[in-house]
Design a protein around this motif. Structure first.
Motif, short mmCIF file in Angstrom:
data_model
loop_
_atom_site.label_atom_id
_atom_site.label_comp_id
_atom_site.label_asym_id
_atom_site.label_seq_id
_atom_site.Cartn_x
_atom_site.Cartn_y
_atom_site.Cartn_z
N LYS A 7 0.83 -1.21 0.00
CA LYS A 7 0.00 0.00 0.00
C LYS A 7 0.86 1.26 0.00
N LEU A 11 0.47 4.09 -2.64
CA LEU A 11 0.16 5.45 -2.19
C LEU A 11 1.15 6.48 -2.72
N LEU A 14 0.06 7.08 -6.17
CA LEU A 14 -1.20 7.82 -6.15
C LEU A 14 -0.96 9.29 -5.83
N THR A 15 -0.03 9.57 -4.95
CA THR A 15 0.33 10.96 -4.62
C THR A 15 0.89 11.66 -5.85
N SER A 18 -2.02 12.44 -8.10
CA SER A 18 -2.78 13.56 -7.55
C SER A 18 -2.06 14.88 -7.81
N LYS A 24 -7.00 15.56 -5.64
CA LYS A 24 -6.74 14.41 -4.77
C LYS A 24 -7.41 13.16 -5.32
N CYS A 25 -6.62 12.08 -5.40
CA CYS A 25 -7.13 10.78 -5.81
C CYS A 25 -7.09 9.84 -4.61
N ILE A 26 -8.04 8.90 -4.57
CA ILE A 26 -8.11 7.95 -3.47
C ILE A 26 -8.40 6.55 -4.01
N PHE A 27 -8.06 5.55 -3.22
CA PHE A 27 -8.38 4.17 -3.56
C PHE A 27 -9.84 3.91 -3.21
N TYR A 42 -8.48 3.17 -8.21
CA TYR A 42 -8.52 4.54 -7.71
C TYR A 42 -9.29 5.46 -8.65
N THR A 44 -10.71 10.04 -8.56
CA THR A 44 -10.61 11.27 -7.79
C THR A 44 -11.57 11.24 -6.61
N GLU A 45 -11.18 11.90 -5.55
CA GLU A 45 -12.03 11.99 -4.37
C GLU A 45 -13.34 12.71 -4.71
#
Length: 93
Positions: A7, A11, A14-15, A18, A24-27, A42, A44-45
């Motif tokens: 993870k 991450l 993913l950062t 983003s 911001k993107c999230i899983f 993933y 986007t939030e």
């Protein structure tokens, strides 16, 4: 390699995504694939939490972190093949 280490690798990637997008993107879904690794999906939030379709990512492929710590993106064919003849476990955090 364990899930926490995998993870962290995902991450970090993913950062970077983003930062590149300025959003911001999230899983939203994570799977453990027995004896192979972990799949991280993933988006986007803004899209996932608020259903704002203008912020949805189109064509993004899930990340796959192998048991030896390599990260790659997998297409639909690779995704299906990854799950053949093995068990998976959805990871909920």
């Amino acid at each position: 390699m364990n899930f926490i280490q995998a993870k962290e690798i995902a991450l970090k990637e993913l950062t970077e995504i983003s930062n590149y997008l300025g959003e911001k993107c999230i899983f939203f879904k994570t799977y453990e694939v027995k004896d192979k690794g972990w799949v991280f999906s993933y988006n986007t939030e803004e899209y996932l939490l608020k259903q704002n379709y203008s912020h949805a990512l189109a064509g993004n492929h899930p990340m796959f972190v192998t048991l030896d710590g390599k990260l790659k993106y997998i297409n639909l064919e690779e995704y299906d093949k990854l799950f053949e003849n093995t068990w998976t476990k959805v990871i909920v955090e």
